[in-house]
Design a protein around this motif. Structure first.
Motif, PDB file in Angstrom:
ATOM      1  N   ASP A 113     -39.904  44.095-148.213  1.00 18.89           N
ATOM      2  CA  ASP A 113     -41.125  43.259-148.755  1.00 18.89           C
ATOM      3  C   ASP A 113     -41.209  42.103-147.818  1.00 18.89           C
ATOM      4  OD1 ASP A 113     -42.706  42.220-150.522  1.00 18.89           O
ATOM      5  OD2 ASP A 113     -41.255  41.304-151.618  1.00 18.89           O
ATOM      6  N   ASN A 114     -42.607  42.002-147.452  1.00 20.81           N
ATOM      7  CA  ASN A 114     -42.918  40.856-146.460  1.00 20.81           C
ATOM      8  C   ASN A 114     -42.146  40.869-145.225  1.00 20.81           C
ATOM      9  OD1 ASN A 114     -44.506  39.576-148.620  1.00 20.81           O
ATOM     10  ND2 ASN A 114     -42.724  38.834-149.627  1.00 20.81           N
ATOM     11  N   VAL A 115     -42.279  41.968-144.729  1.00 22.87           N
ATOM     12  CA  VAL A 115     -41.640  42.092-143.332  1.00 22.87           C
ATOM     13  C   VAL A 115     -42.322  42.890-142.292  1.00 22.87           C
ATOM     14  CG1 VAL A 115     -39.361  41.665-144.039  1.00 22.87           C
ATOM     15  CG2 VAL A 115     -40.069  43.885-143.526  1.00 22.87           C
ATOM     16  N   VAL A 116     -43.503  43.710-142.480  1.00 26.94           N
ATOM     17  CA  VAL A 116     -44.008  44.581-141.620  1.00 26.94           C
ATOM     18  C   VAL A 116     -45.172  43.782-140.585  1.00 26.94           C
ATOM     19  CG1 VAL A 116     -45.894  46.764-141.509  1.00 26.94           C
ATOM     20  CG2 VAL A 116     -44.157  46.377-143.274  1.00 26.94           C
ATOM     21  N   SER A 117     -44.785  44.160-139.333  1.00 25.15           N
ATOM     22  CA  SER A 117     -45.645  43.546-138.270  1.00 25.15           C
ATOM     23  C   SER A 117     -46.556  44.406-137.281  1.00 25.15           C
ATOM     24  CB  SER A 117     -44.616  42.568-137.425  1.00 25.15           C
ATOM     25  OG  SER A 117     -44.017  41.463-138.047  1.00 25.15           O
ATOM     26  N   SER A 118     -45.962  45.804-137.418  1.00 21.59           N
ATOM     27  CA  SER A 118     -46.784  46.347-136.594  1.00 21.59           C
ATOM     28  C   SER A 118     -46.558  48.094-137.396  1.00 21.59           C
ATOM     29  CB  SER A 118     -46.503  46.750-135.131  1.00 21.59           C
ATOM     30  OG  SER A 118     -45.055  47.209-135.193  1.00 21.59           O
ATOM     31  N   VAL A 119     -47.662  49.037-137.075  1.00 22.38           N
ATOM     32  CA  VAL A 119     -47.654  50.268-137.752  1.00 22.38           C
ATOM     33  C   VAL A 119     -48.249  51.035-136.734  1.00 22.38           C
ATOM     34  CG1 VAL A 119     -47.907  49.125-140.094  1.00 22.38           C
ATOM     35  CG2 VAL A 119     -50.066  49.998-138.553  1.00 22.38           C
ATOM     36  N   LYS A 120     -47.920  52.458-137.047  1.00 19.87           N
ATOM     37  CA  LYS A 120     -48.334  53.674-136.270  1.00 19.87           C
ATOM     38  C   LYS A 120     -48.697  54.683-137.298  1.00 19.87           C
ATOM     39  CE  LYS A 120     -45.722  53.620-132.089  1.00 19.87           C
ATOM     40  NZ  LYS A 120     -45.015  54.323-130.917  1.00 19.87           N
ATOM     41  N   VAL A 121     -50.233  55.252-137.374  1.00 23.23           N
ATOM     42  CA  VAL A 121     -50.746  55.971-138.113  1.00 23.23           C
ATOM     43  C   VAL A 121     -51.022  57.368-137.479  1.00 23.23           C
ATOM     44  CG1 VAL A 121     -52.594  56.072-140.019  1.00 23.23           C
ATOM     45  CG2 VAL A 121     -51.588  53.794-139.530  1.00 23.23           C
ATOM     46  N   GLY A 136     -53.316  43.472-155.198  1.00 19.97           N
ATOM     47  CA  GLY A 136     -53.544  42.123-154.295  1.00 19.97           C
ATOM     48  C   GLY A 136     -54.601  42.468-153.235  1.00 19.97           C
ATOM     49  N   THR A 137     -54.671  41.673-152.039  1.00 22.09           N
ATOM     50  CA  THR A 137     -55.344  41.840-150.942  1.00 22.09           C
ATOM     51  C   THR A 137     -54.974  42.908-150.129  1.00 22.09           C
ATOM     52  OG1 THR A 137     -56.445  39.447-151.213  1.00 22.09           O
ATOM     53  CG2 THR A 137     -56.813  40.687-149.309  1.00 22.09           C
ATOM     54  N   GLY A 138     -55.724  43.732-149.462  1.00 22.44           N
ATOM     55  CA  GLY A 138     -55.231  44.716-148.626  1.00 22.44           C
ATOM     56  C   GLY A 138     -56.054  44.757-147.532  1.00 22.44           C
ATOM     57  N   VAL A 139     -55.218  45.372-146.235  1.00 25.49           N
ATOM     58  CA  VAL A 139     -55.833  45.724-145.112  1.00 25.49           C
ATOM     59  C   VAL A 139     -55.397  47.033-144.602  1.00 25.49           C
ATOM     60  CG1 VAL A 139     -54.201  44.760-143.659  1.00 25.49           C
ATOM     61  CG2 VAL A 139     -56.468  44.969-142.618  1.00 25.49           C
ATOM     62  N   SER A 140     -56.628  47.980-144.351  1.00 27.06           N
ATOM     63  CA  SER A 140     -56.380  49.394-143.688  1.00 27.06           C
ATOM     64  C   SER A 140     -56.268  49.407-142.242  1.00 27.06           C
ATOM     65  CB  SER A 140     -57.622  50.148-144.393  1.00 27.06           C
ATOM     66  OG  SER A 140     -57.485  50.177-145.700  1.00 27.06           O
ATOM     67  N   PHE A 141     -55.445  50.676-141.866  1.00 24.74           N
ATOM     68  CA  PHE A 141     -55.222  50.617-140.599  1.00 24.74           C
ATOM     69  C   PHE A 141     -55.435  52.559-140.430  1.00 24.74           C
ATOM     70  CE2 PHE A 141     -52.688  47.409-141.575  1.00 24.74           C
ATOM     71  CZ  PHE A 141     -53.210  46.476-140.619  1.00 24.74           C
ATOM     72  N   THR A 142     -56.129  52.840-139.387  1.00 25.61           N
ATOM     73  CA  THR A 142     -56.134  54.296-139.206  1.00 25.61           C
ATOM     74  C   THR A 142     -55.861  54.645-137.643  1.00 25.61           C
ATOM     75  OG1 THR A 142     -58.549  54.011-138.420  1.00 25.61           O
ATOM     76  CG2 THR A 142     -58.325  54.621-140.406  1.00 25.61           C
ATOM     77  N   SER A 143     -55.043  53.868-137.004  1.00 24.81           N
ATOM     78  CA  SER A 143     -54.533  54.316-135.801  1.00 24.81           C
ATOM     79  C   SER A 143     -53.279  53.144-135.500  1.00 24.81           C
ATOM     80  CB  SER A 143     -55.642  53.927-134.693  1.00 24.81           C
ATOM     81  OG  SER A 143     -55.953  52.517-134.598  1.00 24.81           O
ATOM     82  N   HIS A 144     -52.517  53.486-134.308  1.00 26.19           N
ATOM     83  CA  HIS A 144     -51.502  52.627-133.872  1.00 26.19           C
ATOM     84  C   HIS A 144     -52.073  51.090-133.590  1.00 26.19           C
ATOM     85  CE1 HIS A 144     -49.654  56.309-133.761  1.00 26.19           C
ATOM     86  NE2 HIS A 144     -49.468  56.486-132.322  1.00 26.19           N
ATOM     87  N   THR A 145     -51.309  50.309-134.345  1.00 22.03           N
ATOM     88  CA  THR A 145     -51.611  48.897-134.401  1.00 22.03           C
ATOM     89  C   THR A 145     -50.475  47.902-134.146  1.00 22.03           C
ATOM     90  OG1 THR A 145     -53.432  49.235-136.122  1.00 22.03           O
ATOM     91  CG2 THR A 145     -52.777  46.979-135.721  1.00 22.03           C
ATOM     92  N   PRO A 146     -50.586  47.244-133.026  1.00 22.71           N
ATOM     93  CA  PRO A 146     -49.064  46.584-132.600  1.00 22.71           C
ATOM     94  C   PRO A 146     -49.026  45.370-133.163  1.00 22.71           C
ATOM     95  CG  PRO A 146     -50.816  46.582-130.752  1.00 22.71           C
ATOM     96  CD  PRO A 146     -51.492  47.592-131.867  1.00 22.71           C
ATOM     97  N   ASP A 147     -50.126  45.025-133.952  1.00 25.54           N
ATOM     98  CA  ASP A 147     -49.861  43.820-134.271  1.00 25.54           C
ATOM     99  C   ASP A 147     -50.768  43.692-135.749  1.00 25.54           C
ATOM    100  OD1 ASP A 147     -50.425  41.175-135.408  1.00 25.54           O
ATOM    101  OD2 ASP A 147     -50.857  40.163-133.534  1.00 25.54           O
ATOM    102  N   VAL A 148     -50.206  43.515-136.874  1.00 23.96           N
ATOM    103  CA  VAL A 148     -51.298  43.746-138.077  1.00 23.96           C
ATOM    104  C   VAL A 148     -52.058  42.627-138.438  1.00 23.96           C
ATOM    105  CG1 VAL A 148     -49.784  45.652-138.978  1.00 23.96           C
ATOM    106  CG2 VAL A 148     -49.326  43.432-139.707  1.00 23.96           C
ATOM    107  N   GLY A 149     -52.101  41.578-137.772  1.00 25.72           N
ATOM    108  CA  GLY A 149     -52.749  40.434-138.036  1.00 25.72           C
ATOM    109  C   GLY A 149     -52.267  39.728-139.141  1.00 25.72           C
TER     110      GLY A 149
END
Length: 161
Positions: A113-121, A136-149
């Motif tokens: 909870d409250n620790v994700v900083s980067s993702v690979k999809v 809540g408020t969400g943000v979507s990713f469809t590719s590798h993202t080194p910084d989730v903003g």
């Protein structure tokens, strides 16, 4: 004496650069620390000492047959969450046997909870990180993202579709 010292420092810098992978654009950084797998179908979470071991346990990688399951079953990695930027730190592999598009979602528990900083999809999936538990408020990713903003260290749940 001074020339010897400069030669020694230069040699150390060259050797250090080679040990670190040389120049920018070198191999992708490897995650460090514990990695857990989460079966998106059942919610079962199992942890391992490395990402390589977690991927092997979740079917052998990004899209390979799972030798421990029925011969026809294929395990798909849907996404990997990382606790640090640039795919470093502890990781969580989200996988299933049906791939995407399918809907799967869960609250981020067990220290996530409250620790994700980067993702690979992977596998044509869309990963959405949410600020609340299931809302809540969400943000979507469809590719590798080194910084989730802006959602860095604020995600409390996810869904994959």
């Amino acid at each position: 004496m001074f020339a010897k010292r400069i030669a020694s420092v230069t040699a150390a810098l060259i050797l250090g650069s080679a040990a670190l992978g040389g120049t920018a654009g070198a191999a992708e950084p490897k995650p460090s620390g514990r990695s857990c797998t989460e079966n998106a179908d059942t919610g079962a979470v199992v942890c391992y000492s490395s990402l390589e071991k977690a991927l092997a346990a979740a079917g052998g990688g990004i899209e390979r047959s799972n030798t421990r399951a029925a011969a026809a079953a294929t395990a798909y990695t849907l996404a990997i969450l990382f606790k640090d930027f640039n795919y470093y730190g502890e990781s969580r592999v989200i996988w299933n046997y049906s791939g995407c598009p399918t809907w799967a979602g869960a609250n981020l528990t067990g220290g996530w909870d409250n620790v994700v900083s980067s993702v690979k999809v992977y596998n044509s999936c869309r990963l959405t990180l949410w600020t609340g538990q299931g809302n809540g408020t969400g943000v979507s990713f469809t590719s590798h993202t080194p910084d989730v903003g802006w959602i860095n260290d604020q995600a409390s749940s996810y869904d994959v579709a």
